[in-house]
Design a protein around this motif. Structure first.
Motif, mmCIF file in Angstrom:
data_model
loop_
_atom_site.group_PDB
_atom_site.id
_atom_site.type_symbol
_atom_site.label_atom_id
_atom_site.label_comp_id
_atom_site.label_asym_id
_atom_site.label_seq_id
_atom_site.Cartn_x
_atom_site.Cartn_y
_atom_site.Cartn_z
ATOM 1 N N TYR A 218 0.837 -1.202 0.000
ATOM 2 C CA TYR A 218 0.000 0.000 0.000
ATOM 3 C C TYR A 218 0.875 1.256 0.000
ATOM 4 C CZ TYR A 218 -4.188 -2.774 1.155
ATOM 5 O OH TYR A 218 -5.231 -3.650 1.138
ATOM 6 N N ASP A 220 0.248 4.166 1.164
ATOM 7 C CA ASP A 220 0.165 4.984 2.381
ATOM 8 C C ASP A 220 0.490 4.177 3.635
ATOM 9 O OD1 ASP A 220 -2.097 3.390 2.324
ATOM 10 O OD2 ASP A 220 -3.482 4.959 2.981
ATOM 11 N N ASP A 223 1.875 5.985 6.708
ATOM 12 C CA ASP A 223 0.889 6.767 7.453
ATOM 13 C C ASP A 223 0.157 5.884 8.466
ATOM 14 O OD1 ASP A 223 1.566 8.996 5.954
ATOM 15 O OD2 ASP A 223 -0.042 8.687 4.491
ATOM 16 N N TRP A 224 -0.165 4.667 8.079
ATOM 17 C CA TRP A 224 -0.824 3.733 8.987
ATOM 18 C C TRP A 224 0.114 3.347 10.136
ATOM 19 C CZ3 TRP A 224 -5.748 1.478 8.989
ATOM 20 C CH2 TRP A 224 -6.587 1.845 7.920
ATOM 21 N N ASP A 227 0.661 6.121 12.887
ATOM 22 C CA ASP A 227 -0.484 6.444 13.732
ATOM 23 C C ASP A 227 -0.797 5.230 14.606
ATOM 24 O OD1 ASP A 227 -3.192 6.579 14.685
ATOM 25 O OD2 ASP A 227 -3.637 8.087 13.166
ATOM 26 N N GLY A 229 -3.225 4.305 16.519
ATOM 27 C CA GLY A 229 -4.566 3.757 16.385
ATOM 28 C C GLY A 229 -4.771 3.022 15.081
ATOM 29 N N ARG A 230 -4.341 3.622 13.986
ATOM 30 C CA ARG A 230 -4.480 2.976 12.678
ATOM 31 C C ARG A 230 -3.572 1.756 12.587
ATOM 32 N NH1 ARG A 230 -3.693 7.432 8.164
ATOM 33 N NH2 ARG A 230 -4.501 5.774 6.806
ATOM 34 N N ARG A 231 -2.375 1.846 13.194
ATOM 35 C CA ARG A 231 -1.462 0.705 13.189
ATOM 36 C C ARG A 231 -2.095 -0.502 13.881
ATOM 37 N NH1 ARG A 231 2.839 2.917 15.520
ATOM 38 N NH2 ARG A 231 2.503 2.148 17.624
ATOM 39 N N LEU A 233 -5.240 -1.204 14.145
ATOM 40 C CA LEU A 233 -6.284 -1.744 13.271
ATOM 41 C C LEU A 233 -5.671 -2.589 12.156
ATOM 42 C CD1 LEU A 233 -8.624 1.366 12.937
ATOM 43 C CD2 LEU A 233 -9.103 -0.753 14.192
ATOM 44 N N LEU A 234 -4.581 -2.105 11.572
ATOM 45 C CA LEU A 234 -3.920 -2.836 10.483
ATOM 46 C C LEU A 234 -3.376 -4.175 10.979
ATOM 47 C CD1 LEU A 234 -1.644 -1.324 7.776
ATOM 48 C CD2 LEU A 234 -0.908 -3.356 8.981
#
Length: 262
Positions: A218, A220, A223-224, A227, A229-231, A233-234
């Motif tokens: 990906y 982006d 960026d994941w 962050d 929180g996003r990390r 989730l991933l």
């Protein structure tokens, strides 16, 4: 590792220290960490980190309370790893481990199989890990997937260059990757070939975990990962899909786990 002058010269540039600690490759580090934290015996078990480089994994294992010994054939790597708190580091070859039988609770091969293009050498390294680990102990080995170079060079935009494209296609068709500009040979596995190498080393059953899934491709991804929180989730998303057979080969790396029979 199969030490060649080209391989020694490459690692003497000290490029390995930041590879898993910065940028997109953090996904490989954190996913390896995620799988191992669910499967390793509780600390303070003794972990043998074979081909552990400068200690990217030894560092967090020691911080988690494990007794860690790192072996690597590159003196610069050993020198760097020896500075880490709680980590013992010394020179060693995955095919001839300088440790007694059944002396470790877990043996990690998170790099050596990349640099052993001959199947007999890879089986020998796995057999040495089996010898070194106690009955019931864990052996974990990382492999690079067969199509990783094609995926990676397209993602980076390098596939348009003939040398990179030819090397990536050679790895995709035969498994042997001669890295342009680096001068050394690596081996890229078909995921379905890995259990057979483990079986020949004395491990009849394995578990397989795709580390990055498709997420490493990906645009982006950083960026994941930047962050928290996003990390999270991933990482949760990939955990759900990590052993789905149809997706194993999409990951850049595969982590295969086995236990020495009792």
């Amino acid at each position: 590792m199969a030490l060649t002058p080209e391989l020694v010269a490459y690692y003497a540039q000290d490029l390995e220290h930041e590879r898993l600690r910065e940028g997109r490759n953090r996904l490989e580090l954190w996913r390896t960490q995620d799988v191992l934290r669910r499967t390793l015996p509780p600390a303070p078990a003794r972990v043998l980190d074979v081909g552990g480089g400068t200690g990217a994994h030894a560092e967090w294992l020691s911080a988690d309370g494990y007794e860690v010994e790192l072996l690597d054939p590159i003196p610069l790597h050993v020198e760097r790893a020896a500075r880490l708190p709680g980590v013992r580091a010394r020179l060693g070859d995955a095919r001839h481990l300088p440790v007694p039988d059944a002396s470790a609770d877990a043996v990690l091969l998170l790099g050596p199989l990349y640099h052993l293009p001959e199947r007999a050498d890879r089986v020998r390294a796995l057999a040495e890990a089996r010898r070194a680990v106690r009955p019931g102990g864990l052996v974990a080995a990382a492999t690079i997937n067969r199509y990783a170079a094609v995926h990676g060079t397209i993602q980076l935009g390098h596939y348009v260059r003939a040398p990179e494209r030819q090397a990536a296609l050679a790895a995709a068709t035969g498994g042997v990757m001669l890295s342009p500009g680096r001068g050394f040979t690596a081996y890229f596995h078909d995921p379905d070939d890995v259990p057979g190498e483990f079986a020949d080393a004395g491990f009849p059953e394995v578990g397989r975990y795709g580390l990055e899934g498709a997420f490493w491709l990906y645009g982006d991804l950083d960026d994941w990962l930047d962050d928290p929180g996003r990390r999270a989730l991933l990482l949760d998303a990939q955990r759900v899909m990590e052993s789905e057979p149809s997706l194993l080969g999409v990951s850049g790396h595969l982590l295969t786990l086995a236990r020495r029979p009792l």
